[in-house]
Scaffold this motif. Structure first.
Motif, PDB file in Angstrom:
ATOM      1  N   THR A 201      53.194  57.230  70.034  1.00 56.14           N
ATOM      2  CA  THR A 201      51.800  57.296  70.470  1.00 56.14           C
ATOM      3  C   THR A 201      51.757  56.914  71.941  1.00 56.14           C
ATOM      4  O   THR A 201      52.441  55.953  72.357  1.00 56.14           O
ATOM      5  CB  THR A 201      50.898  56.331  69.679  1.00 56.14           C
ATOM      6  N   GLY A 202      50.942  57.585  72.722  1.00 60.00           N
ATOM      7  CA  GLY A 202      50.774  57.254  74.130  1.00 60.00           C
ATOM      8  C   GLY A 202      52.102  57.157  74.854  1.00 60.00           C
ATOM      9  O   GLY A 202      52.916  58.076  74.815  1.00 60.00           O
ATOM     10  N   PRO A 203      52.379  55.987  75.495  1.00 61.00           N
ATOM     11  CA  PRO A 203      53.629  55.840  76.265  1.00 61.00           C
ATOM     12  C   PRO A 203      54.767  55.236  75.442  1.00 61.00           C
ATOM     13  O   PRO A 203      55.705  54.675  75.997  1.00 61.00           O
ATOM     14  CB  PRO A 203      53.206  54.876  77.382  1.00 61.00           C
ATOM     15  N   THR A 204      54.699  55.329  74.113  1.00 63.86           N
ATOM     16  CA  THR A 204      55.702  54.716  73.238  1.00 63.86           C
ATOM     17  C   THR A 204      56.615  55.775  72.635  1.00 63.86           C
ATOM     18  O   THR A 204      56.147  56.809  72.150  1.00 63.86           O
ATOM     19  CB  THR A 204      55.032  53.910  72.107  1.00 63.86           C
ATOM     20  N   PHE A 205      57.926  55.507  72.673  1.00 62.35           N
ATOM     21  CA  PHE A 205      58.935  56.374  72.075  1.00 62.35           C
ATOM     22  C   PHE A 205      59.656  55.599  70.975  1.00 62.35           C
ATOM     23  O   PHE A 205      59.753  54.366  71.024  1.00 62.35           O
ATOM     24  CB  PHE A 205      59.974  56.814  73.112  1.00 62.35           C
ATOM     25  N   VAL A 206      60.188  56.329  69.998  1.00 64.31           N
ATOM     26  CA  VAL A 206      60.998  55.721  68.942  1.00 64.31           C
ATOM     27  C   VAL A 206      62.242  56.578  68.737  1.00 64.31           C
ATOM     28  O   VAL A 206      62.154  57.818  68.660  1.00 64.31           O
ATOM     29  CB  VAL A 206      60.216  55.594  67.615  1.00 64.31           C
ATOM     30  N   ALA A 207      63.391  55.917  68.663  1.00 63.75           N
ATOM     31  CA  ALA A 207      64.652  56.594  68.351  1.00 63.75           C
ATOM     32  C   ALA A 207      65.144  56.101  66.996  1.00 63.75           C
ATOM     33  O   ALA A 207      65.165  54.882  66.747  1.00 63.75           O
ATOM     34  CB  ALA A 207      65.686  56.316  69.431  1.00 63.75           C
TER      35      ALA A 207
ATOM     36  N   GLY B 129      58.423  67.443  74.695  1.00 65.65           N
ATOM     37  CA  GLY B 129      59.240  68.313  73.856  1.00 65.65           C
ATOM     38  C   GLY B 129      59.862  67.603  72.674  1.00 65.65           C
ATOM     39  O   GLY B 129      60.592  68.218  71.890  1.00 65.65           O
ATOM     40  N   LEU B 130      59.599  66.304  72.527  1.00 61.99           N
ATOM     41  CA  LEU B 130      60.111  65.550  71.374  1.00 61.99           C
ATOM     42  C   LEU B 130      59.151  65.693  70.196  1.00 61.99           C
ATOM     43  O   LEU B 130      58.022  66.153  70.339  1.00 61.99           O
ATOM     44  CB  LEU B 130      60.254  64.073  71.731  1.00 61.99           C
ATOM     45  N   GLY B 131      59.596  65.273  69.014  1.00 60.29           N
ATOM     46  CA  GLY B 131      58.708  65.246  67.868  1.00 60.29           C
ATOM     47  C   GLY B 131      57.573  64.259  68.098  1.00 60.29           C
ATOM     48  O   GLY B 131      57.746  63.245  68.790  1.00 60.29           O
ATOM     49  N   ASP B 132      56.399  64.546  67.537  1.00 59.81           N
ATOM     50  CA  ASP B 132      55.266  63.646  67.711  1.00 59.81           C
ATOM     51  C   ASP B 132      55.221  62.634  66.567  1.00 59.81           C
ATOM     52  O   ASP B 132      56.150  62.525  65.765  1.00 59.81           O
ATOM     53  CB  ASP B 132      53.956  64.432  67.840  1.00 59.81           C
ATOM     54  N   VAL B 133      54.121  61.888  66.479  1.00 56.51           N
ATOM     55  CA  VAL B 133      54.040  60.820  65.483  1.00 56.51           C
ATOM     56  C   VAL B 133      54.085  61.375  64.056  1.00 56.51           C
ATOM     57  O   VAL B 133      54.618  60.718  63.141  1.00 56.51           O
ATOM     58  CB  VAL B 133      52.761  59.972  65.708  1.00 56.51           C
TER      59      VAL B 133
ATOM     60  N   ALA C 102      63.746  62.697  78.890  1.00 58.16           N
ATOM     61  CA  ALA C 102      65.038  63.311  79.204  1.00 58.16           C
ATOM     62  C   ALA C 102      66.128  62.249  79.336  1.00 58.16           C
ATOM     63  O   ALA C 102      67.254  62.417  78.847  1.00 58.16           O
ATOM     64  CB  ALA C 102      64.924  64.125  80.487  1.00 58.16           C
ATOM     65  N   CYS C 103      65.792  61.131  79.987  1.00 56.36           N
ATOM     66  CA  CYS C 103      66.753  60.036  80.143  1.00 56.36           C
ATOM     67  C   CYS C 103      67.072  59.407  78.784  1.00 56.36           C
ATOM     68  O   CYS C 103      68.223  59.069  78.492  1.00 56.36           O
ATOM     69  CB  CYS C 103      66.181  59.007  81.103  1.00 56.36           C
ATOM     70  N   LEU C 104      66.065  59.283  77.922  1.00 56.99           N
ATOM     71  CA  LEU C 104      66.267  58.734  76.579  1.00 56.99           C
ATOM     72  C   LEU C 104      67.215  59.617  75.779  1.00 56.99           C
ATOM     73  O   LEU C 104      68.073  59.121  75.036  1.00 56.99           O
ATOM     74  CB  LEU C 104      64.921  58.606  75.869  1.00 56.99           C
ATOM     75  N   THR C 105      67.080  60.930  75.940  1.00 54.07           N
ATOM     76  CA  THR C 105      67.979  61.869  75.251  1.00 54.07           C
ATOM     77  C   THR C 105      69.422  61.640  75.686  1.00 54.07           C
ATOM     78  O   THR C 105      70.346  61.639  74.863  1.00 54.07           O
ATOM     79  CB  THR C 105      67.559  63.316  75.550  1.00 54.07           C
TER      80      THR C 105
ATOM     81  N   GLY D  29      68.875  52.262  62.079  1.00 52.68           N
ATOM     82  CA  GLY D  29      68.519  51.527  63.276  1.00 52.68           C
ATOM     83  C   GLY D  29      67.337  52.180  63.967  1.00 52.68           C
ATOM     84  O   GLY D  29      67.252  53.421  64.039  1.00 52.68           O
ATOM     85  N   PHE D  30      66.395  51.365  64.442  1.00 50.24           N
ATOM     86  CA  PHE D  30      65.220  51.857  65.157  1.00 50.24           C
ATOM     87  C   PHE D  30      65.196  51.220  66.541  1.00 50.24           C
ATOM     88  O   PHE D  30      65.400  50.002  66.666  1.00 50.24           O
ATOM     89  CB  PHE D  30      63.928  51.485  64.418  1.00 50.24           C
ATOM     90  N   ILE D  31      64.963  52.026  67.555  1.00 52.22           N
ATOM     91  CA  ILE D  31      64.753  51.511  68.908  1.00 52.22           C
ATOM     92  C   ILE D  31      63.395  52.016  69.375  1.00 52.22           C
ATOM     93  O   ILE D  31      63.133  53.227  69.376  1.00 52.22           O
ATOM     94  CB  ILE D  31      65.842  51.986  69.888  1.00 52.22           C
ATOM     95  N   ALA D  32      62.506  51.081  69.725  1.00 51.43           N
ATOM     96  CA  ALA D  32      61.183  51.431  70.238  1.00 51.43           C
ATOM     97  C   ALA D  32      61.156  51.155  71.738  1.00 51.43           C
ATOM     98  O   ALA D  32      61.682  50.142  72.203  1.00 51.43           O
ATOM     99  CB  ALA D  32      60.099  50.626  69.529  1.00 51.43           C
ATOM    100  N   ILE D  33      60.571  52.059  72.486  1.00 55.01           N
ATOM    101  CA  ILE D  33      60.512  51.965  73.943  1.00 55.01           C
ATOM    102  C   ILE D  33      59.074  52.212  74.387  1.00 55.01           C
ATOM    103  O   ILE D  33      58.464  53.207  73.967  1.00 55.01           O
ATOM    104  CB  ILE D  33      61.438  53.001  74.626  1.00 55.01           C
ATOM    105  N   LYS D  34      58.565  51.347  75.236  1.00 55.37           N
ATOM    106  CA  LYS D  34      57.225  51.545  75.779  1.00 55.37           C
ATOM    107  C   LYS D  34      57.302  51.609  77.299  1.00 55.37           C
ATOM    108  O   LYS D  34      57.914  50.745  77.929  1.00 55.37           O
ATOM    109  CB  LYS D  34      56.289  50.411  75.352  1.00 55.37           C
ATOM    110  N   ILE D  35      56.668  52.645  77.866  1.00 52.23           N
ATOM    111  CA  ILE D  35      56.583  52.779  79.318  1.00 52.23           C
ATOM    112  C   ILE D  35      55.277  52.124  79.754  1.00 52.23           C
ATOM    113  O   ILE D  35      54.194  52.639  79.477  1.00 52.23           O
ATOM    114  CB  ILE D  35      56.610  54.267  79.750  1.00 52.23           C
TER     115      ILE D  35
END
Length: 509
Positions: free
Chosen positions: A430-436, A362-366, A414-417, A384-390
């Motif tokens: 992309t894939g398992p990567t999130f950016v805030a 449900g987040l914005g895509d790339v 949901a936890c990132l939100t 500020g940018f925070i990148a997270i990879k699962i």
């Protein structure tokens, strides 16, 4: 049992099967049945006639508007489906009756119905033989023409409207009859979409209404509304501002009365009851995602009681389709005076339009992420940018299936939100990567949020009987100003993630 009787039974059964399959609408040939089966055949014909009549009544209620005898929204959908399957280009006009609410409030709903029927009659008389008119709401009509072009249809509707206004401006009719409209041409085979068609015609119709809507004559002794009850902004000006962007929704709330103004796009996209609802804070909070609602409620309470004058949060809101979209919500409290009410004024930005939303989280895509970074380049400010990879998502998919992998990603989102506390814009890159993305945060604040993400993002997810905790990597990047292309920034974040230490999780070996 004689052969004639057996053949008669088979004839009845075959007839019923053809009716059930929709391959025939013919009546049963009772005269051709054996004498001993004719009474049964006659009774069957009477029963089928009653069922056919009931079916027609049900179909009529599903596809026909009871007041005007035009097709309703279901009828419009069915007709457009047929045109789309054939690949037939066509022009549609979205038509909105002006001042129907005023007519109902002042003269009663019976007069309102006469007003609707009068405009319906004028539109019908102006139609060509191959066109169809549908009433899809109280004051909304759609005209579909498979042969007339956009400009020609606009001219014809303009003539019809002008004739209506002239015919009802002599003071004899209770209302000056008029309508607003917008036309859009669509070609299914050229790749046009129904959403494009609807939005284009809707936008043109509201623009027309803002520019051309006929004003009803005022009564000489009409009392002035008290200042506290007045709308805080000229409605035409407000809606003109609202039309400047499809995904930005201005709003104005009178904190003293609860009356509010919302853009026509917000009414459409979030299914709001009207452009001027009361108790709009409760109405809006009911649409906020349950996991975000308490935080949003607490911040808005601070604005209402005057503790805070500025509010900014990012959270999820249910749209008109029942899906949750990510929104940036910014607002200011304006303190009242002796003659002006306390007001809360702001803007909601939809960060998750349908074509840039990740279906899993449900987040914005790339694409939305690239657009957001592009916007940040226009105004120099800290970012500020925070990148997270699962990590290990591929292993989860291989061992437990893609549904399990999607669940890990959705719960991580949901936890990132929660960890971002509504202060950042969130994307699945992309894939398992999130950016805030965080505007105007210094490095210490960005790092503090990153540390919180490291502590809480790897929360266990139940996969069957296994309590799985995903291993994650977190990296931060701080820029005094966003002065590079989005791709360059994303590549740097990717490199930082590659070097970042892993926060261990459940081993799947």
């Amino acid at each position: 049992m004689n052969e004639s009787y057996r053949l008669g039974e088979q004839s009845i059964i075959a007839h019923l099967q053809r009716l059930a399959n929709g391959t025939s609408t013919a009546e049963l040939d009772v005269a051709a049945l054996p004498t001993e089966l004719r009474s049964i055949g006659e009774q069957l014909q009477k029963t089928l006639a009653v069922l056919q009549q009931e079916r027609q009544l049900l179909e009529r209620s599903a596809y026909v508007d009871s007041l005007t005898n035009l097709g309703n929204r279901g009828g419009l959908d069915r007709h457009v489906d047929q045109l789309w399957l054939k690949g037939t280009p066509f022009t549609c006009a979205y038509i909105d009756i002006d001042h129907l609410k005023h007519c109902n409030d002042k003269f009663g709903h019976a007069e309102g119905n006469r007003y609707i029927l009068g405009i319906c009659r004028a539109l019908t008389e102006a139609m060509e033989h191959d066109e169809m008119l549908f009433r899809i709401g109280g004051d909304e009509f759609v005209l579909v023409s498979p042969t007339t072009g956009e400009a020609e249809l606009e001219q014809r509707l303009e003539r019809t409207r002008t004739d209506l206004v002239e015919a009802t401006s002599d003071g004899k009719a209770p209302m000056i009859a008029s309508f607003s409209f917008g036309c859009s041409h669509v070609d299914p085979l050229a790749g046009d979409t129904r959403r494009q068609m609807t939005m284009d015609a809707d936008r043109k119709m509201y623009r027309y209404k803002l520019m051309h809507r006929v004003q009803q004559p005022k009564e000489d002794n009409a009392p002035m509304r008290p200042i506290a009850d007045q709308l805080p902004c000229n409605d035409r000006v407000f809606q003109a501002i609202s039309m400047s962007s499809e995904t930005r929704y201005p709003f104005i709330l009178n904190l003293d009365t609860g009356e509010s103004q919302w853009s026509v796009n917000a009414v459409r996209d979030f299914g709001l009851p009207s452009q001027h609802p009361y108790n709009s804070l409760d109405m809006w909070l009911a649409r906020v995602h349950p996991e975000d609602r308490d935080n949003v409620h607490a911040e808005l309470d601070m604005v209402i009681n005057g503790t805070w004058h500025f509010h900014y949060m990012q959270y999820r809101v249910m749209d008109a389709t029942g899906a949750y979209v990510l929104c940036d919500c910014t607002g200011y409290r304006l303190d009242g005076t002796d003659t002006e009410p306390n007001m809360y004024v702001g803007m909601i930005i939809n960060r998750s339009p349908a074509d840039t939303t990740d279906s899993v989280t449900g987040l914005g895509d790339v694409h939305a992420l690239v657009n957001a970074i592009g916007e940040m380049r226009r105004v120099p400010r800290e970012a500020g940018f925070i990148a997270i990879k699962i990590d290990d998502i591929a292993e989860v998919n291989a061992r437990f299936g893609f549904d399990a992998g999607d669940r890990v990603l959705a719960e991580s989102a949901a936890c990132l939100t929660d960890c971002s506390r509504g202060k950042g814009r969130l994307f699945r890159s992309t894939g398992p990567t999130f950016v805030a993305l965080f505007d105007d945060l210094d490095p210490e604040e960005t790092n503090a949020i990153a540390e919180e993400i490291e502590r809480f993002l790897g929360s266990p997810v139940l996969i069957g009987s296994l309590e799985y905790q995903p291993p994650i990597r977190v990296a931060t990047l701080h820029l005094d100003a966003v002065d590079r292309q989005p791709v360059s920034i994303l590549n740097e974040l990717k490199a930082l993630l590659k070097e970042a230490p892993q926060v261990p999780g459940t081993k799947l070996d």
